[in-house]
Design an enzyme around this catalytic site. Structure first.
Site, mmCIF file in Angstrom:
data_model
loop_
_atom_site.group_PDB
_atom_site.id
_atom_site.type_symbol
_atom_site.label_atom_id
_atom_site.label_comp_id
_atom_site.label_asym_id
_atom_site.label_seq_id
_atom_site.Cartn_x
_atom_site.Cartn_y
_atom_site.Cartn_z
ATOM 1 N N GLY A 12 37.513 32.947 30.999
ATOM 2 C CA GLY A 12 37.809 31.880 31.946
ATOM 3 C C GLY A 12 39.289 31.827 32.291
ATOM 4 O O GLY A 12 40.097 32.561 31.709
ATOM 5 N N ASP A 13 39.621 31.005 33.278
ATOM 6 C CA ASP A 13 41.014 30.827 33.719
ATOM 7 C C ASP A 13 41.638 32.129 34.207
ATOM 8 O O ASP A 13 42.835 32.342 34.060
ATOM 9 C CB ASP A 13 41.892 30.249 32.594
ATOM 10 C CG ASP A 13 41.295 29.000 31.987
ATOM 11 O OD1 ASP A 13 40.855 28.139 32.758
ATOM 12 O OD2 ASP A 13 41.258 28.902 30.745
ATOM 13 N N LYS A 16 40.197 32.774 39.189
ATOM 14 C CA LYS A 16 39.066 32.876 40.121
ATOM 15 C C LYS A 16 39.302 32.023 41.344
ATOM 16 O O LYS A 16 38.900 32.369 42.439
ATOM 17 C CB LYS A 16 37.773 32.382 39.457
ATOM 18 C CG LYS A 16 37.177 33.321 38.474
ATOM 19 C CD LYS A 16 35.889 32.757 37.918
ATOM 20 C CE LYS A 16 36.071 31.440 37.175
ATOM 21 N NZ LYS A 16 36.959 31.506 36.015
ATOM 22 N N GLY A 17 39.950 30.866 41.125
ATOM 23 C CA GLY A 17 40.185 29.928 42.227
ATOM 24 C C GLY A 17 40.847 30.627 43.397
ATOM 25 O O GLY A 17 40.382 30.545 44.529
ATOM 26 N N GLY A 40 38.025 24.392 36.103
ATOM 27 C CA GLY A 40 39.211 23.822 36.749
ATOM 28 C C GLY A 40 39.844 24.911 37.569
ATOM 29 O O GLY A 40 40.330 25.892 37.036
ATOM 30 N N HIS A 41 39.767 24.785 38.867
ATOM 31 C CA HIS A 41 40.392 25.791 39.716
ATOM 32 C C HIS A 41 41.648 25.198 40.313
ATOM 33 O O HIS A 41 41.616 24.109 40.873
ATOM 34 C CB HIS A 41 39.474 26.167 40.871
ATOM 35 C CG HIS A 41 38.308 26.982 40.438
ATOM 36 N ND1 HIS A 41 38.403 28.021 39.552
ATOM 37 C CD2 HIS A 41 37.017 26.915 40.790
ATOM 38 C CE1 HIS A 41 37.213 28.557 39.383
ATOM 39 N NE2 HIS A 41 36.360 27.897 40.113
ATOM 40 N N ARG A 142 14.425 18.711 27.863
ATOM 41 C CA ARG A 142 13.543 18.172 28.896
ATOM 42 C C ARG A 142 13.504 16.653 28.936
ATOM 43 O O ARG A 142 12.455 16.035 29.115
ATOM 44 C CB ARG A 142 12.133 18.771 28.757
ATOM 45 C CG ARG A 142 12.160 20.238 29.124
ATOM 46 C CD ARG A 142 11.018 20.998 28.618
ATOM 47 N NE ARG A 142 11.017 21.070 27.167
ATOM 48 C CZ ARG A 142 10.126 21.751 26.468
ATOM 49 N NH1 ARG A 142 9.165 22.373 27.084
ATOM 50 N NH2 ARG A 142 10.209 21.789 25.155
ATOM 51 N N GLN A 222 34.027 29.537 34.424
ATOM 52 C CA GLN A 222 34.396 30.174 33.142
ATOM 53 C C GLN A 222 34.333 31.710 33.259
ATOM 54 O O GLN A 222 34.580 32.224 34.323
ATOM 55 C CB GLN A 222 33.524 29.653 31.996
ATOM 56 C CG GLN A 222 33.781 28.189 31.641
ATOM 57 C CD GLN A 222 32.863 27.230 32.361
ATOM 58 O OE1 GLN A 222 31.742 27.548 32.677
ATOM 59 N NE2 GLN A 222 33.333 26.032 32.626
ATOM 60 N N GLY A 300 45.271 20.537 30.269
ATOM 61 C CA GLY A 300 46.712 20.659 30.004
ATOM 62 C C GLY A 300 47.020 21.363 28.689
ATOM 63 O O GLY A 300 48.172 21.530 28.320
HETATM 64 P P1 GDP Z 1 40.657 29.735 37.454
HETATM 65 O O1 GDP Z 1 39.919 28.592 36.880
HETATM 66 O O2 GDP Z 1 40.043 31.046 37.010
HETATM 67 O O3 GDP Z 1 40.866 29.652 38.917
HETATM 68 O O4 GDP Z 1 42.082 29.739 36.800
HETATM 69 P P2 GDP Z 1 43.241 28.667 36.948
HETATM 70 O O5 GDP Z 1 42.894 27.550 37.801
HETATM 71 O O6 GDP Z 1 43.742 28.418 35.583
HETATM 72 O O7 GDP Z 1 44.265 29.508 37.794
HETATM 73 C C1 GDP Z 1 45.227 30.226 37.274
HETATM 74 C C2 GDP Z 1 46.612 29.773 37.720
HETATM 75 O O8 GDP Z 1 47.314 30.922 38.073
HETATM 76 C C3 GDP Z 1 46.735 28.874 38.920
HETATM 77 O O9 GDP Z 1 47.829 28.009 38.729
HETATM 78 C C4 GDP Z 1 46.997 29.826 40.073
HETATM 79 O O10 GDP Z 1 47.739 29.260 41.124
HETATM 80 C C5 GDP Z 1 47.796 30.870 39.395
HETATM 81 N N1 GDP Z 1 47.603 32.211 39.910
HETATM 82 C C6 GDP Z 1 46.478 32.775 40.438
HETATM 83 N N2 GDP Z 1 46.712 34.072 40.717
HETATM 84 C C7 GDP Z 1 47.989 34.327 40.347
HETATM 85 C C8 GDP Z 1 48.806 35.507 40.368
HETATM 86 O O11 GDP Z 1 48.401 36.581 40.779
HETATM 87 N N3 GDP Z 1 50.066 35.367 39.852
HETATM 88 C C9 GDP Z 1 50.562 34.210 39.386
HETATM 89 N N4 GDP Z 1 51.798 34.196 38.901
HETATM 90 N N5 GDP Z 1 49.829 33.087 39.359
HETATM 91 C C10 GDP Z 1 48.556 33.147 39.837
#
Ligand code: GDP
Length: 429
Positions: A12-13, A16-17, A40-41, A142, A222, A300
């Site tokens: 996760g994280d 993807k967003g 959380g995106h 269920r 995730q 956070g």
């Molecule tokens: P998600 O749930 O998979 O979308 O992950 P997050 O929301 O935790 O997003 C990851 C963080 O990394 C966000 O603050 C994005 O703006 C940032 N982000 C996404 N792609 C990149 C990248 O290629 N480089 C950097 N430095 N930050 C990125």
């Protein structure tokens, strides 16, 4: 390029967003098929930072339809809060732009309370304590309440009554409050009234849209290693995170899912407990965390950080059926010295190419590392793959060779433009 499914390929994280946001340009409809507001995106649009939890990240695109599918669990209060946050920046979707499955299960206040009260367990598993796990438990047992129940007040009352009778003794044992229908029902009826315009048989809606040739993007939450069946159990989420689950969770045919894109960071992070073979303790981990701003967008919490783990990614590619990889946060490795990549594990005298099944065994593996040529300088303005530092191109080639999946997208920063597409992978129609 047809429909697309986008899933996280790690824990996760993965960013993807941003990837979904970019690919949404070529979709008519964006669908979430599992999970709840534990995702959380973080999206950056016109320099504004927006965090969505339950809504698909496509919601910030005007003219697209977002769908919360049958497999999602919906906290009505949380959903309305997200809608009002979007309203504050002028991006609230019209009813026609957001379709909420009548079959989706509800996350109710007692689910959140249970999650919090089971603190010991929730913390150990790294849950977000938003009631998602308890809501899926009720679904599988269920006895869950669904969005369709919101439409029939007398049924809602009866089902809530049965639910509180079941949940109160559990809460009592955990020292929690008692819930009554009289407390729960009025706010829920108010939420029901506000959500009514969005409620739909979303499976039927999607099938009509697909028959009419609309392009659909299925957005996972995730990552593969957090999948309830295929992740590092029990340190997993309570639903499917694989594209394989998207057909069931959206109510469409498997053939409608299109190509599968796995999103992976150029390193690895993990939230909560559970084995993490390439984790960096101390100073090195702190440097990656700082460079990548690795703090949870939902909670956070500081994320655990470590080197890219190819046995894990190989497994994710296989079980997740990945056709493409999108490599994110490649810029974060710039300026980091002695960068390494784990290419295999050593375990009980053997070399493993993929993780062992049991999380306890995974905790015992020893990573086999290959060093990477370090690189430095800002990559955020680079738009041409060949202009990237040799060390980064080496990394991409190593991933493609070892995992056997093409890296079609390299992300070099949070903005949409800070992206390089390769091998004919298209973001636009
Ligand atoms: P998600 O749930 O998979 O979308 O992950 P997050 O929301 O935790 O997003 C990851 C963080 O990394 C966000 O603050 C994005 O703006 C940032 N982000 C996404 N792609 C990149 C990248 O290629 N480089 C950097 N430095 N930050 C990125």
């Amino acid at each position: 390029m047809g429909n697309l499914s986008v899933v996280g390929a790690q824990w996760g994280d993965e960013g993807k967003g941003k990837v979904v946001d970019l690919l949404t340009a070529r979709a008519d409809i964006v669908v979430r098929f599992a999970g709840g507001s534990n995702a959380g995106h973080t999206l950056v649009v016109d320099g504004k930072r927006i965090v969505v939890h339950l809504l698909p990240s496509g919601v910030v695109h005007r003219g697209k339809v977002c769908v919360l599918g049958d497999g999602v669990v919906v906290d009505p209060e949380g959903l309305l809060r997200e809608l009002s946050d979007l309203e504050a920046i002028g991006l609230r979707p019209e009813p026609a732009g957001l379709r909420l499955s009548a079959r989706a299960h509800l996350v109710l206040p007692y689910h959140r309370e249970l999650d919090r009260r089971r603190e010991g367990v929730s913390e150990a598993l790294g849950t977000t304590q938003r009631g998602i796990g308890p809501a899926y438990e009720d679904k599988m047992a269920r006895r869950g309440l669904r969005v369709c129940d919101l439409r029939v007040p007398e049924r809602l009352r009866a089902r809530l009554q049965a639910a509180v009778e079941q949940v109160n003794p559990q809460l009592e044992r955990l020292g929690g409050p008692r819930f009554t229908v009289d407390d729960l029902l009025p706010p829920l009826l108010d939420h029901a009234r506000q959500l009514e315009p969005f409620i739909e048989d979303t499976g039927a809606f999607l099938q009509r849209a697909l028959a009419a040739g609309q392009q659909v993007l299925f957005e996972g939450a995730q990552g593969v290693l957090l999948d309830i069946d295929h992740g590092t159990y029990p340190y997993v989420t309570s639903s499917t995170t694989l594209a394989g689950g998207a057909a069931a969770g959206a109510g469409v045919a498997p053939r409608d899912l299109g190509a599968v894109v796995g999103v992976a960071k150029a390193y690895v992070t993990r939230v909560g407990k559970g084995p993490f073979p390439t984790e960096l303790a101390g100073e090195e981990g702190a440097r990656l965390r700082q460079a990548g701003a690795e703090f949870g967008s939902t909670t956070g919490r500081p994320r655990r950080c470590g080197w890219l783990d190819l046995p894990q990614l190989r497994y994710a590619a296989r079980v997740g059926g990945l056709d493409w990889l999108a490599l994110t946060k490649a810029d974060v490795l710039s300026g980091i010295e002695q960068t390494k990549v784990c290419v295999a594990y050593r375990w009980r005298g053997k070399r493993l190419d993929t993780p062992p099944v049991d999380a306890e065994d995974l905790a015992q593996v020893e990573p086999v590392y290959e060093p990477l040529t370090a690189f430095s300088g800002s990559l955020r303005e680079v738009r041409d793959y060949e202009a990237l530092p040799a060390g980064l191109r080496e990394l991409v080639a190593l991933i493609e060779r070892e995992v056997g999946v093409r890296v079609g997208l390299v992300s070099l920063g949070p903005q949409r433009e800070q992206t390089i597409l390769r091998h004919g992978f298209q973001a636009a129609p």
